[in-house]
Design a protein around this motif. Sequence first.
Motif, PDB file in Angstrom:
ATOM      1  N   UNK A   1       0.835  -1.210   0.000  1.00  0.00           N
ATOM      2  CA  UNK A   1       0.000   0.000   0.000  1.00  0.00           C
ATOM      3  C   UNK A   1       0.868   1.257   0.000  1.00  0.00           C
ATOM      4  N   UNK A   2       1.612   1.487  -1.094  1.00  0.00           N
ATOM      5  CA  UNK A   2       2.558   2.609  -1.097  1.00  0.00           C
ATOM      6  C   UNK A   2       1.901   3.978  -0.973  1.00  0.00           C
ATOM      7  N   UNK A   3       0.746   4.175  -1.600  1.00  0.00           N
ATOM      8  CA  UNK A   3       0.121   5.490  -1.547  1.00  0.00           C
ATOM      9  C   UNK A   3      -0.540   5.757  -0.194  1.00  0.00           C
ATOM     10  N   UNK A   4      -1.137   4.733   0.392  1.00  0.00           N
ATOM     11  CA  UNK A   4      -1.654   4.884   1.762  1.00  0.00           C
ATOM     12  C   UNK A   4      -0.514   5.222   2.707  1.00  0.00           C
TER      13      UNK A   4
ATOM     14  N   UNK B   1      -8.200   9.200   0.178  1.00  0.00           N
ATOM     15  CA  UNK B   1      -7.630   8.581   1.373  1.00  0.00           C
ATOM     16  C   UNK B   1      -7.364   9.662   2.407  1.00  0.00           C
ATOM     17  N   UNK B   2      -7.473   9.309   3.682  1.00  0.00           N
ATOM     18  CA  UNK B   2      -7.229  10.288   4.739  1.00  0.00           C
ATOM     19  C   UNK B   2      -6.451   9.668   5.892  1.00  0.00           C
TER      20      UNK B   2
ATOM     21  N   UNK C   1      -5.674   8.391  -4.171  1.00  0.00           N
ATOM     22  CA  UNK C   1      -4.830   7.221  -4.375  1.00  0.00           C
ATOM     23  C   UNK C   1      -5.621   6.135  -5.091  1.00  0.00           C
ATOM     24  N   UNK C   2      -4.937   5.160  -5.712  1.00  0.00           N
ATOM     25  CA  UNK C   2      -5.658   4.089  -6.397  1.00  0.00           C
ATOM     26  C   UNK C   2      -6.630   3.368  -5.476  1.00  0.00           C
ATOM     27  N   UNK C   3      -7.769   3.004  -6.026  1.00  0.00           N
ATOM     28  CA  UNK C   3      -8.832   2.403  -5.219  1.00  0.00           C
ATOM     29  C   UNK C   3      -8.373   1.149  -4.490  1.00  0.00           C
TER      30      UNK C   3
ATOM     31  N   UNK D   1      -7.485   0.055   4.109  1.00  0.00           N
ATOM     32  CA  UNK D   1      -8.634   0.271   4.989  1.00  0.00           C
ATOM     33  C   UNK D   1      -9.213  -1.023   5.507  1.00  0.00           C
ATOM     34  N   UNK D   2      -9.288  -2.034   4.628  1.00  0.00           N
ATOM     35  CA  UNK D   2      -9.800  -3.335   5.061  1.00  0.00           C
ATOM     36  C   UNK D   2      -8.872  -3.985   6.076  1.00  0.00           C
TER      37      UNK D   2
END
Length: 205
Positions: free
Chosen positions: A49-52, A106-107, A125-127, A134-135
Amino acid sequence: MLSTIFITLCLSLVAAKALPAEPSTGFNGSWPVGVKRALPVFEIDYDDYPQSAENICYSWYCNNGPRAVAPNRPAADQNRASNSCGNVDPNRCSTRVGHDAGYQCDEWPWANSNAGGANAVTRCIPSGDNGGSGASWGNFINNKGSQAPGYVLQDNVDFAEIRVVNVPFPDENIAHFCLGERGVPITPGACDQLDHGQPYLQQIG
């Protein structure tokens, strides 16, 4: 004398309101005295999850974001509605405002955490990245998945320490704000730079 007491009381209330999100003791609050447990650790894997991860690191290094949060499941919708992931329709990551398809807002801190809301940083960010991280957090706080802490975290009571792991280094063409986790200084100037092709710079609120 009375005015001095009143001013002191007001300052105390302001200070209490501004307490940091992390628990000062390092122990979770739902365990009785004598059996309190240290904060569990929830890891965001940069490889997955690089963007998260980058959004979290941006919050840490550029907005003094918390590194430990407790869940607050009932407040998720209200918190999200108070920042740019939900305070307008469509939000800034929507194709209806010209953003590429396949992105979500994303937050950090997460909307379903005790620190979510108006001061969160947001990023498009990508879905799959957003949904997957998040999951994973949702499973964690509900004592499920590979990182299950051994108990269900109670809303606004049980905190977890958040860590970003497997940050690539020294390849700055991949990692950016998360290089701070590898000891690279993140300067105020770096916080103002567009991140590697990111079409929408992070926002605060």
